[in-house]
Scaffold this motif. Structure first.
Motif, short mmCIF file in Angstrom:
data_model
loop_
_atom_site.label_atom_id
_atom_site.label_comp_id
_atom_site.label_asym_id
_atom_site.label_seq_id
_atom_site.Cartn_x
_atom_site.Cartn_y
_atom_site.Cartn_z
N GLY A 23 0.87 -1.36 -0.11
CA GLY A 23 -0.16 -0.05 -0.16
C GLY A 23 0.84 1.18 0.02
N THR A 25 2.25 4.93 -0.23
CA THR A 25 1.61 6.30 -0.45
C THR A 25 2.62 7.45 0.02
N ALA A 49 -1.49 -3.60 -3.28
CA ALA A 49 -2.28 -2.48 -2.85
C ALA A 49 -3.75 -2.93 -2.80
N ASP A 53 -8.27 0.98 -1.70
CA ASP A 53 -7.28 1.87 -0.93
C ASP A 53 -7.70 3.26 -1.43
N LYS A 56 -5.05 5.35 -3.39
CA LYS A 56 -4.65 4.72 -4.63
C LYS A 56 -3.75 5.67 -5.36
N ASP A 81 -8.70 -2.85 1.70
CA ASP A 81 -8.58 -1.35 1.91
C ASP A 81 -7.11 -1.00 2.00
N HIS A 82 -6.52 0.24 2.18
CA HIS A 82 -5.34 0.41 2.69
C HIS A 82 -4.48 -0.32 3.78
#
Length: 119
Positions: A23, A25, A49, A53, A56, A81-82
């Motif tokens: 994930g 970011t 990921a 997310d 994203k 999800d994230h």
């Protein structure tokens, strides 16, 4: 921001030939220094990921900066999800290091994973 931090400094360590990004970011977009570091990494990247997310778009910035990576293995985890919440995603998360750093597992899956968070 841990995954993007790893990607941003991995090129400084020649012994690092693989990195795992879960994930990835960056809080407000890639700064120049982090982007330059990510662009210099020449090893193999394992990137996972979540399909849902909410960060994203920021993860895509990290992915696009991996211009010199020897190979990128990317998995979008469905119904995730994230934070990789939920029993199945928890087990996928626990298996990610085996997927990236051993020859035993070539597929990211929940099989034989462990629950990291129990309610």
């Amino acid at each position: 921001a841990g995954a993007s931090s790893v990607a941003g400094v991995a090129h400084l360590y020649p012994q690092v030939d693989r990195i795992l990004l879960m994930g990835p970011t960056v809080a407000y977009g890639l700064d120049h220094e982090t982007r330059a570091g990510i662009e210099q990494f020449t090893g193999k990247v394992f990137l996972a990921a979540g399909e849902h997310d909410r960060y994203k778009g920021l993860g895509i910035q990290v992915y696009r900066a991996l211009t010199q990576a020897k190979e990128i293995e990317k998995v979008i985890v469905p119904d995730c999800d994230h934070y990789f919440r939920g029993a199945t995603n928890d087990m996928i998360y626990s298996n990610a290091p085996f997927w990236a750093f051993t020859e035993n597992t070539r597929v990211l899956s929940p099989e034989n994973g462990i629950r990291l968070v129990k309610k």
